[in-house]
Design a protein around this motif. Structure first.
Motif, PDB file in Angstrom:
ATOM      1  N   LYS A  16      52.617  45.383  50.758  1.00  0.00           N
ATOM      2  CA  LYS A  16      52.799  44.471  50.143  1.00  0.00           C
ATOM      3  C   LYS A  16      51.473  43.464  49.812  1.00  0.00           C
ATOM      4  N   MET A  17      51.502  43.077  48.333  1.00  0.00           N
ATOM      5  CA  MET A  17      50.114  42.398  48.060  1.00  0.00           C
ATOM      6  C   MET A  17      50.407  40.915  47.817  1.00  0.00           C
ATOM      7  N   TYR A  18      50.013  40.052  48.328  1.00  0.00           N
ATOM      8  CA  TYR A  18      50.304  38.527  48.145  1.00  0.00           C
ATOM      9  C   TYR A  18      49.093  37.935  47.294  1.00  0.00           C
ATOM     10  N   ASP A  19      49.431  37.341  46.335  1.00  0.00           N
ATOM     11  CA  ASP A  19      48.545  36.508  45.553  1.00  0.00           C
ATOM     12  C   ASP A  19      48.507  35.272  45.858  1.00  0.00           C
ATOM     13  N   ILE A  20      47.248  34.505  46.242  1.00  0.00           N
ATOM     14  CA  ILE A  20      47.298  33.153  46.659  1.00  0.00           C
ATOM     15  C   ILE A  20      46.275  32.430  46.061  1.00  0.00           C
ATOM     16  N   ASP A  21      46.579  31.223  45.468  1.00  0.00           N
ATOM     17  CA  ASP A  21      45.816  30.432  44.605  1.00  0.00           C
ATOM     18  C   ASP A  21      44.827  29.598  45.160  1.00  0.00           C
TER      19      ASP A  21
ATOM     20  N   PRO B  94      55.032  44.569  45.860  1.00  0.00           N
ATOM     21  CA  PRO B  94      54.729  45.851  46.570  1.00  0.00           C
ATOM     22  C   PRO B  94      53.609  46.809  46.027  1.00  0.00           C
ATOM     23  N   ILE B  95      52.865  47.550  46.745  1.00  0.00           N
ATOM     24  CA  ILE B  95      51.931  48.391  46.033  1.00  0.00           C
ATOM     25  C   ILE B  95      52.048  49.806  46.692  1.00  0.00           C
ATOM     26  N   PRO B  96      51.775  50.856  45.865  1.00  0.00           N
ATOM     27  CA  PRO B  96      52.193  52.081  46.238  1.00  0.00           C
ATOM     28  C   PRO B  96      51.528  52.849  47.220  1.00  0.00           C
ATOM     29  N   ILE B  97      50.498  52.229  47.798  1.00  0.00           N
ATOM     30  CA  ILE B  97      49.484  53.007  48.707  1.00  0.00           C
ATOM     31  C   ILE B  97      49.647  52.306  50.025  1.00  0.00           C
ATOM     32  N   PRO B  98      50.014  53.174  51.014  1.00  0.00           N
ATOM     33  CA  PRO B  98      50.279  52.681  52.526  1.00  0.00           C
ATOM     34  C   PRO B  98      48.922  52.487  53.201  1.00  0.00           C
ATOM     35  N   LYS B  99      48.931  51.711  54.362  1.00  0.00           N
ATOM     36  CA  LYS B  99      47.820  51.989  55.342  1.00  0.00           C
ATOM     37  C   LYS B  99      46.290  51.739  54.554  1.00  0.00           C
ATOM     38  N   ILE B 100      46.338  50.605  53.715  1.00  0.00           N
ATOM     39  CA  ILE B 100      44.854  50.182  53.303  1.00  0.00           C
ATOM     40  C   ILE B 100      44.167  49.677  54.462  1.00  0.00           C
ATOM     41  N   ASP B 101      42.946  50.148  54.596  1.00  0.00           N
ATOM     42  CA  ASP B 101      41.968  49.584  55.709  1.00  0.00           C
ATOM     43  C   ASP B 101      41.124  48.402  55.322  1.00  0.00           C
ATOM     44  N   ALA B 102      40.633  48.348  53.921  1.00  0.00           N
ATOM     45  CA  ALA B 102      39.910  47.346  53.489  1.00  0.00           C
ATOM     46  C   ALA B 102      39.840  47.323  51.891  1.00  0.00           C
ATOM     47  N   GLY B 103      39.499  46.214  51.274  1.00  0.00           N
ATOM     48  CA  GLY B 103      39.675  46.160  49.927  1.00  0.00           C
ATOM     49  C   GLY B 103      38.346  45.402  49.256  1.00  0.00           C
ATOM     50  N   PHE B 104      38.229  45.547  47.986  1.00  0.00           N
ATOM     51  CA  PHE B 104      37.028  44.837  47.419  1.00  0.00           C
ATOM     52  C   PHE B 104      37.149  44.787  46.095  1.00  0.00           C
ATOM     53  N   CYS B 105      36.464  43.740  45.483  1.00  0.00           N
ATOM     54  CA  CYS B 105      36.605  43.826  43.995  1.00  0.00           C
ATOM     55  C   CYS B 105      35.234  43.255  43.400  1.00  0.00           C
TER      56      CYS B 105
ATOM     57  N   TYR C 225      40.211  51.314  41.291  1.00  0.00           N
ATOM     58  CA  TYR C 225      41.379  50.754  40.121  1.00  0.00           C
ATOM     59  C   TYR C 225      40.676  49.833  39.086  1.00  0.00           C
ATOM     60  N   GLN C 226      41.083  49.900  37.853  1.00  0.00           N
ATOM     61  CA  GLN C 226      40.329  48.908  36.842  1.00  0.00           C
ATOM     62  C   GLN C 226      40.762  47.224  37.123  1.00  0.00           C
ATOM     63  N   ASN C 227      41.671  47.019  38.001  1.00  0.00           N
ATOM     64  CA  ASN C 227      41.982  45.740  38.187  1.00  0.00           C
ATOM     65  C   ASN C 227      43.167  45.493  39.162  1.00  0.00           C
ATOM     66  N   PRO C 228      43.494  44.539  39.605  1.00  0.00           N
ATOM     67  CA  PRO C 228      44.315  44.515  40.763  1.00  0.00           C
ATOM     68  C   PRO C 228      46.041  44.851  40.053  1.00  0.00           C
ATOM     69  N   MET C 229      46.296  44.591  39.072  1.00  0.00           N
ATOM     70  CA  MET C 229      47.264  44.955  38.148  1.00  0.00           C
ATOM     71  C   MET C 229      47.658  46.242  38.219  1.00  0.00           C
ATOM     72  N   ILE C 230      46.740  47.106  37.974  1.00  0.00           N
ATOM     73  CA  ILE C 230      46.693  48.430  38.020  1.00  0.00           C
ATOM     74  C   ILE C 230      46.966  49.060  39.328  1.00  0.00           C
TER      75      ILE C 230
ATOM     76  N   VAL D  52      48.657  47.571  41.587  1.00  0.00           N
ATOM     77  CA  VAL D  52      50.120  47.250  41.584  1.00  0.00           C
ATOM     78  C   VAL D  52      50.928  48.272  41.007  1.00  0.00           C
ATOM     79  N   MET D  53      50.794  48.236  39.614  1.00  0.00           N
ATOM     80  CA  MET D  53      51.658  48.961  38.890  1.00  0.00           C
ATOM     81  C   MET D  53      51.516  50.494  38.620  1.00  0.00           C
ATOM     82  N   GLY D  54      49.989  51.094  39.089  1.00  0.00           N
ATOM     83  CA  GLY D  54      49.875  52.357  38.778  1.00  0.00           C
ATOM     84  C   GLY D  54      50.717  53.405  39.580  1.00  0.00           C
ATOM     85  N   LYS D  55      51.280  54.261  38.795  1.00  0.00           N
ATOM     86  CA  LYS D  55      52.098  55.433  39.253  1.00  0.00           C
ATOM     87  C   LYS D  55      51.589  56.783  39.758  1.00  0.00           C
ATOM     88  N   ILE D  56      50.252  57.010  39.195  1.00  0.00           N
ATOM     89  CA  ILE D  56      49.373  58.048  39.681  1.00  0.00           C
ATOM     90  C   ILE D  56      48.311  57.643  40.417  1.00  0.00           C
TER      91      ILE D  56
END
Length: 447
Positions: free
Chosen positions: A375-380, A393-404, A420-425, A427-431
Motif C-alpha cells: 500500500k502507498m499512502y499520500d500524506i499532505d 495499492p501498489i503492484p510491487i511487494p517487499k520494497i526496501d527503499a524509495g527515492f524520487c 517509474y516516471q512518477n508515483p502515479m505510474i 501505482v497504476m503500472g501493469k507491467i
C-alpha cells in the motif's frame, strides 16, 4: 591520478568498531615524510624523497576539483592516499618560482557555488601570499597578498579548510594559526575569531565527506567545524587511517561488499543536493564520488539514532527519519540538529502507524508517499493536522527503499531498483519495468 577510497561496504563489524574513528581507507593510505630538510641559499633543495610512513607532520592537505587529494611536505607532495612523493613544482610549478623552498603553509579547495569563477579552485598560502589554481594552472593575476583576497586573515598560516553552508552557518573557510581559528564568510568577507583551546594546533586540516580533521604531528583529531568539539577518543595515528603503511593499517583485511549483496534501508536527497543512502546501522554519501566513498555510523551525523532506520525523506530544510513507530526531524542547515520535542510518534506526526517500508517526496512537492507493504499512502505535509490523503495499492511487494528526483521514482528491492516516471505510474503500472542493478560507480561496491 584519482584516489580510490575504502569501499563504503566494508564489513559492518569493522565499521562499527571504528564508529568513533576517522574513515579507514583501503587504497588511499599515506606515508609520512621523514624530516623537513633546509638547505643553504643557492643550493638545489631537491634531496631524497620523504616517506609518509615515518611519522611526519604535513604542511598542508587539500583536494583538487576532481577529488584527488594532495598532501604537502616541504618541496614534495603526494597525489592521493598511496604512492611515493614527488616534487611539488612538477604539478604546481609557480609555487617554486615564487618561494624557492616550495613550502606551502596552508591550502584548501574553494566551495562557493554562487560564484563559479572561484568554485572548486585550489588556494595555496605561502607566507603573506595566496595563489589560486584551477586544473593545475595558476589563475591570472595571482599571487596576491592574503589581505587582498581574504581581508582579516593573517599571514604565515598553519592550516585552512573549506566549510560549506549546512556544515557551517554560511559558506566559509576556517583558517588556523597557533590556537586561533578565523572563520571567514566567503560571501560577506567578514571574519569571526575563535580560540579552541581544547583542539591541538592544526598544522594542516582536511575536510572529507562532511568530516573535519586537524592534523598535528603524525596524528589527527576529528572536530566539529562550528563548535570545535572533539567527539571520540583522539588523537589517532594518521598512518592507521589515512595512508597505507606496513604494520599500521588495520583496514587491509576488510573486503568490499559485492553489488549483488547490497540492500538499502532508505535513501534521500536534501534541498542542497546532498544524497544519503542508509544500510543497516551505517550511511554513505552518494553525491561525492570525486572524493571517494565510505560507510559511517548513522549516529555520527544524526545523534539519537541507533540501529536500522525504516525510511528517510526531506521536506524543506528538514530531514525526516522514520524508525519503528517514531519519527525524528533534523534541521539540515544546522548540520542535522534534532528539532526540540522529537522524536514523536509517527501517528501524531503523519497520521499513520509504523513501521513503514519506504518513503519519498518528489521535488517541489508537499505530498510524501509512504509505502507500507503493498500500500502507498499520500500524506499532505502542508496540511494541519497531517493525515492520509489517499491510500492506494501498489503492484510491487517487499520494497526496501524509495527515492524520487527530477528523473522520476526509483524503488529499491535488494540489489536492484525499478524506475517509474512518477508515483502515479508506480501505482497504476501493469507491467513491471526492467530491473536495474545497483552500480559500483554509484555505491562503491564490487561487481
Amino acid at each position: 591520478m584519482t584516489a580510490v577510497l575504502l569501499s563504503p561496504y566494508a564489513c559492518l563489524a569493522l565499521a562499527l568498531a571504528l564508529s568513533n574513528a576517522a574513515p579507514v581507507h583501503h587504497d588511499i593510505m599515506i606515508k609520512d615524510a621523514a624530516e623537513d630538510h633546509s638547505h643553504p641559499e643557492g643550493e638545489d633543495h631537491h634531496y631524497e624523497k620523504p616517506d609518509r610512513c615515518k611519522g611526519i607532520e604535513f604542511d598542508a592537505i587539500t583536494p583538487d576539483e576532481k577529488g584527488n587529494t594532495f598532501f604537502f611536505k616541504g618541496d614534495h607532495l603526494w597525489k592521493g592516499f598511496s604512492g611515493p612523493a614527488e616534487l611539488s613544482n612538477n604539478t604546481f610549478k609557480e609555487l617554486d618560482d615564487y618561494h624557492h623552498l616550495g613550502h606551502v603553509d596552508a591550502a584548501f579547495r574553494m566551495h562557493h557555488q554562487d560564484d563559479l569563477s572561484v568554485h572548486d579552485h585550489i588556494y595555496f598560502f605561502l607566507d603573506d601570499k595566496v595563489f589560486s589554481y584551477y586544473n593545475y594552472t595558476l589563475e591570472q593575476g595571482y599571487p596576491v597578498e592574503i589581505q587582498q583576497e581574504f581581508p582579516g586573515i593573517p599571514s604565515h598560516l598553519d592550516a585552512a579548510v573549506e566549510c560549506p553552508k549546512g556544515e557551517c552557518i554560511t559558506d566559509s573557510v576556517l583558517f588556523f594559526k597557533d590556537n586561533e581559528i578565523y572563520s571567514f564568510d566567503i560571501k560577506t568577507k567578514s571574519v569571526k575569531k575563535k580560540v579552541w583551546a581544547h583542539l591541538p594546533n592544526c598544522k594542516s586540516a582536511f575536510r572529507w565527506l562532511e568530516h573535519y580533521y586537524c592534523f598535528h604531528g603524525y596524528n589527527f583529531t576529528r572536530f566539529h567545524p562550528v563548535s570545535g568539539d572533539v567527539m571520540g577518543a583522539y588523537p589517532k595515528d594518521a598512518r592507521k587511517y589515512f595512508m597505507r603503511c606496513e604494520g599500521f593499517g588495520h583496514g587491509d583485511g576488510a573486503k568490499r561488499q559485492r553489488c549483488s549483496e547490497v540492500k538499502l534501508n532508505a535513501i534521500t536527497t536534501d534541498d542542497k543536493g546532498r544524497s544519503y543512502a542508509f544500510q543497516d546501522a551505517m550511511y554513505m554519501r552518494l553525491d561525492t564520488h570525486r572524493d571517494g566513498s565510505h560507510h559511517f555510523p548513522i549516529s555520527r551525523l544524526w545523534k539519537n539514532i541507533s540501529g536500522v532506520v525504516d525510511a528517510v525523506f526531506d521536506y524543506g530544510d528538514n530531514m525526516y527519519i522514520i524508525q519503528g513507530d517514531q519519527v525524528y526531524i533534523y534541521k539540515s542547515a544546522a548540520h542535522f540538529t534534532l528539532i526540540e520535542g522529537y522524536p514523536k510518534p509517527l501517528k501524531e506526526e503523519l497520521g499513520i502507524d509504523g513501521p513503514v517500508d519506504a518513503a519519498f517526496l518528489c521535488p517541489n512537492q508537499h505530498i510524501v508517499n509512504v509505502i507500507q507493504g503493498q500500500k502507498m499512502y499520500d500524506i499532505d505535509l502542508a496540511a494541519t493536522p497531517r493525515a492520509v490523503k489517499m491510500e492506494r495499492p501498489i503492484p510491487i511487494p517487499k520494497i526496501d527503499a524509495g527515492f524520487c528526483d527530477a528523473e522520476g521514482v526509483k524503488v529499491f528491492i535488494g540489489p536492484e531498483y525499478y524506475s517509474y516516471q512518477n508515483p502515479m505510474i508506480l501505482v497504476m503500472g501493469k507491467i513491471k519495468p526492467t530491473p536495474q542493478k545497483i552500480s559500483k560507480e554509484k555505491f562503491g561496491c564490487e561487481e
